[in-house]
Structure formats: C-alpha cells, structure tokens
Design a protein around this motif. Structure first.
Motif, PDB file in Angstrom:
ATOM      1  N   ILE A  37       6.043  -4.250   1.451  1.00 25.55           N
ATOM      2  CA  ILE A  37       5.056  -3.714   0.976  1.00 25.55           C
ATOM      3  C   ILE A  37       4.127  -2.888   1.660  1.00 25.55           C
ATOM      4  CG2 ILE A  37       2.807  -4.248  -0.377  1.00 25.55           C
ATOM      5  CD1 ILE A  37       3.607  -6.788  -1.111  1.00 25.55           C
ATOM      6  N   ASP A  38       4.034  -1.363   0.893  1.00 26.90           N
ATOM      7  CA  ASP A  38       3.637  -0.630   1.838  1.00 26.90           C
ATOM      8  C   ASP A  38       1.479  -0.712   2.068  1.00 26.90           C
ATOM      9  OD1 ASP A  38       2.677   2.336   2.883  1.00 26.90           O
ATOM     10  OD2 ASP A  38       2.098   3.395   1.131  1.00 26.90           O
ATOM     11  N   PHE A  39       1.583  -0.544   3.117  1.00 23.96           N
ATOM     12  CA  PHE A  39      -0.011  -0.339   3.021  1.00 23.96           C
ATOM     13  C   PHE A  39      -1.205   0.211   2.436  1.00 23.96           C
ATOM     14  CE2 PHE A  39      -4.029  -0.603   5.762  1.00 23.96           C
ATOM     15  CZ  PHE A  39      -4.864  -1.774   4.980  1.00 23.96           C
ATOM     16  N   ASP A  40      -1.221   2.071   3.184  1.00 20.20           N
ATOM     17  CA  ASP A  40      -2.324   3.101   2.744  1.00 20.20           C
ATOM     18  C   ASP A  40      -1.811   3.309   1.775  1.00 20.20           C
ATOM     19  OD1 ASP A  40      -3.718   3.044   5.483  1.00 20.20           O
ATOM     20  OD2 ASP A  40      -1.988   4.103   6.201  1.00 20.20           O
ATOM     21  N   SER A  41      -3.284   3.672   0.956  1.00 17.98           N
ATOM     22  CA  SER A  41      -3.064   4.174  -1.377  1.00 17.98           C
ATOM     23  C   SER A  41      -1.950   3.152  -1.744  1.00 17.98           C
ATOM     24  CB  SER A  41      -1.676   6.298  -0.743  1.00 17.98           C
ATOM     25  OG  SER A  41      -3.120   6.260  -0.499  1.00 17.98           O
ATOM     26  N   THR A  42      -1.528   2.028  -1.253  1.00 16.16           N
ATOM     27  CA  THR A  42      -0.768   1.260  -1.908  1.00 16.16           C
ATOM     28  C   THR A  42      -1.825  -0.259  -2.114  1.00 16.16           C
ATOM     29  OG1 THR A  42       1.387   2.397  -1.827  1.00 16.16           O
ATOM     30  CG2 THR A  42       1.505  -0.303  -2.143  1.00 16.16           C
ATOM     31  N   PHE A  43      -1.612  -0.841  -0.979  1.00 16.84           N
ATOM     32  CA  PHE A  43      -2.643  -2.235  -0.682  1.00 16.84           C
ATOM     33  C   PHE A  43      -3.772  -1.870  -0.782  1.00 16.84           C
ATOM     34  CE2 PHE A  43      -4.409  -5.912   1.010  1.00 16.84           C
ATOM     35  CZ  PHE A  43      -3.263  -6.805   1.172  1.00 16.84           C
ATOM     36  N   THR A  90      -7.570   4.084  -0.453  1.00 12.26           N
ATOM     37  CA  THR A  90      -7.205   5.071   0.943  1.00 12.26           C
ATOM     38  C   THR A  90      -6.601   4.950   2.151  1.00 12.26           C
ATOM     39  OG1 THR A  90      -8.923   4.260   1.972  1.00 12.26           O
ATOM     40  CG2 THR A  90     -10.122   5.249   0.263  1.00 12.26           C
ATOM     41  N   GLU A  91      -6.456   6.150   2.457  1.00 11.39           N
ATOM     42  CA  GLU A  91      -5.720   5.829   3.697  1.00 11.39           C
ATOM     43  C   GLU A  91      -5.785   5.485   4.637  1.00 11.39           C
ATOM     44  OE1 GLU A  91      -2.055   7.160   4.755  1.00 11.39           O
ATOM     45  OE2 GLU A  91      -2.230   7.309   2.019  1.00 11.39           O
ATOM     46  N   SER A  92      -6.270   5.025   6.009  1.00 12.87           N
ATOM     47  CA  SER A  92      -6.919   3.811   6.791  1.00 12.87           C
ATOM     48  C   SER A  92      -6.813   4.898   7.875  1.00 12.87           C
ATOM     49  CB  SER A  92      -6.258   2.373   7.781  1.00 12.87           C
ATOM     50  OG  SER A  92      -4.727   2.902   7.629  1.00 12.87           O
ATOM     51  N   GLY A 136       5.594   1.362  -3.054  1.00 15.75           N
ATOM     52  CA  GLY A 136       4.591   1.913  -2.221  1.00 15.75           C
ATOM     53  C   GLY A 136       4.306   3.463  -2.736  1.00 15.75           C
ATOM     54  N   ASP A 137       3.572   4.211  -2.394  1.00 16.72           N
ATOM     55  CA  ASP A 137       3.069   6.069  -3.294  1.00 16.72           C
ATOM     56  C   ASP A 137       4.210   6.386  -2.379  1.00 16.72           C
ATOM     57  OD1 ASP A 137       1.354   4.787  -0.533  1.00 16.72           O
ATOM     58  OD2 ASP A 137       1.426   6.618  -0.672  1.00 16.72           O
ATOM     59  N   GLY A 138       5.048   6.858  -0.885  1.00 17.37           N
ATOM     60  CA  GLY A 138       5.424   7.340  -0.356  1.00 17.37           C
ATOM     61  C   GLY A 138       6.653   8.297  -0.559  1.00 17.37           C
ATOM     62  N   THR A 168       8.294   8.024   2.583  1.00 17.60           N
ATOM     63  CA  THR A 168       8.841   6.786   3.335  1.00 17.60           C
ATOM     64  C   THR A 168       9.383   5.915   3.081  1.00 17.60           C
ATOM     65  OG1 THR A 168       6.682   6.524   4.405  1.00 17.60           O
ATOM     66  CG2 THR A 168       7.686   8.043   5.677  1.00 17.60           C
ATOM     67  N   ASP A 169       8.302   5.387   1.689  1.00 15.25           N
ATOM     68  CA  ASP A 169       8.899   3.844   1.346  1.00 15.25           C
ATOM     69  C   ASP A 169      10.291   4.452   0.354  1.00 15.25           C
ATOM     70  OD1 ASP A 169       6.127   3.036   2.217  1.00 15.25           O
ATOM     71  OD2 ASP A 169       5.431   3.980   0.746  1.00 15.25           O
ATOM     72  N   PHE A 170      10.496   5.722  -0.100  1.00 16.07           N
ATOM     73  CA  PHE A 170      11.498   5.442  -1.052  1.00 16.07           C
ATOM     74  C   PHE A 170      12.849   5.744   0.291  1.00 16.07           C
ATOM     75  CE2 PHE A 170      14.388   9.320  -2.075  1.00 16.07           C
ATOM     76  CZ  PHE A 170      15.019   9.029  -2.412  1.00 16.07           C
TER      77      PHE A 170
HETATM   78 MG   LIG Z   1       0.809   4.591   1.333  1.00 11.31          MG
END
Ligand SMILES: [Mg+2]
Length: 215
Positions: free
Chosen positions: A6-12, A15-17, A167-169, A171-173
């Motif tokens: 699981i991704d953090f920014d814009s997912t968990f 916003t973008e930390s 994730g939303d990005g 780099t997750d894909f």
């Molecule tokens: Mg993200």
C-alpha cells in the motif's frame, strides 16, 4: 496467501506528505513554491531523474524537526476516510500489509504505526539532520530515493503468495509492470490520474471496494 502493498501519499492519506512539509515550513515563500513546481514538472517531463528531483527539492527545503511534528499533526487530520474506517482490517492483517513510499519515515511512521502496522513492514526514505535539528539531506543509499525504488523493495522482499498493489501513481503500477506483483489497483478516492487508468487491473474508489475485490 495474500500480501497487500500500500502506497502512502494520496492513498493512505489525502495529500502528498512532502508538499505538506514544504507548505508548513515555508508558508509565505512564493519563489520557493515556484521552484518546487518547476522541479516537479521537470521530473514529469523526464528532464530530471527521481533522485535528482528529490535532491533538488530537499536542497531548497528549509525545515527542522518542529516542522515535521506540525506536518504529522496536519496529516493526522487528513487520513483517507475509508482507511480511517478500516482500522480493524489493518490490525487483523498487519503481518501481510506493507507500506511502501518514496516519502519519509520521520513523517510516515507515526501515522502508520497507529494502524498497528509493524515497523519492519514500513519502507520509506530517511532524512539527515544537523545538530540544530534542521533537515540537511537524505540517505541516498536507500533504494526508495532512486528510480524504480518500489520495484527494488518488493523484489527483495521475496514474498511467496499473491501480491496486490494499491496506489495512485505510476511507481505503484511499475511494481506490477516489472513482474513483482499480480494485481495493480488504481486508488481513486483522493485523486484519479487518468493516464494510469489503462494500466490498472481495477479502479478502486475506496478501501472497502478494495477489500471486496480481494476477498
Ligand atoms: Mg501516491
């Protein structure tokens, strides 16, 4: 066995930390915000590698540990709604959940540990500080500070089972694209990146939706 990456920014979180840390530490500096936007767009256009982009951003960041604390407090109020309501799932499946982010441990850990995820399952970058508690750089040996860092992390985990990436990005894909995950779920509760929809196995509108597909 199912594993959840699981991704953090814009997912968990919503916003973008790192953007939050910039905003909080330099609230009135317009020049700085312009410089950041330029670095971000240069990165997206491929003029800068991920590590150069991170290096340039941290280079102009003027922040200390107090700013990090303020950022954490702000982020606590901005956890994604459907993550907040699924704290039980995290507790129950904590051994199988990995948080993998190009953000920073100093910001991410206090948030995620609260969801019972073990420290060993959190992968992120690390800041370097000087004796005045000011951020002066980051660990450049960490794979997550480089291009394809997430792929490298999952590859090294050698998980034996079905790997689900949420994730939303891009780099997750990329984890699935390079063959180290079975499914990529594009998370669209906070932001929907149209360019990625064609790459997603599923478009997921909430954490509940994700749970329903996986089970
Ligand atoms: Mg993200």
């Amino acid at each position: 066995m199912n594993y959840f990456i699981i991704d953090f920014d814009s997912t968990f979180i919503k916003t973008e930390s790192l953007d939050e840390l910039f905003r909080i530490s330099n609230p009135t500096d317009k020049d700085l915000h312009e410089k950041i936007n330029k670095i971000t767009s240069d990165g997206m256009e491929g003029k800068l590698s991920f590590s150069q982009s991170l290096s340039n951003r941290i280079g102009i960041l003027n922040a200390n540990k107090d700013d990090i604390k303020k950022t954490i407090n702000e982020i606590r109020d901005n956890i994604t709604d459907s993550f907040k309501s699924n704290k039980d799932f995290f507790k129950k499946n904590k051994e199988y959940i990995f948080i993998v982010s190009s953000g920073f441990h100093e910001i991410i850990d206090p948030i995620v540990l609260n969801y019972h995820i073990p420290k060993k399952n959190i992968y992120a970058n690390n800041f370097f500080f000087d004796e005045n508690r000011k951020i002066i750089g980051f660990d450049k040996k960490n794979p997550l500070s480089k291009t394809k860092g997430k792929v490298e992390i999952i590859k090294n985990l050698k998980l034996n089972g079905t790997i689900h990436v949420l994730g939303d990005g891009y780099t997750d894909f990329e984890i699935k694209k390079d063959g180290y995950a079975d499914y990529f779920y594009l998370f669209i509760e906070n932001i929907k990146r149209e360019s990625l929809t064609k790459n997603a196995d599923f478009l997921v509108k909430s954490f509940d939706h994700f749970k329903n597909i996986v089970k």
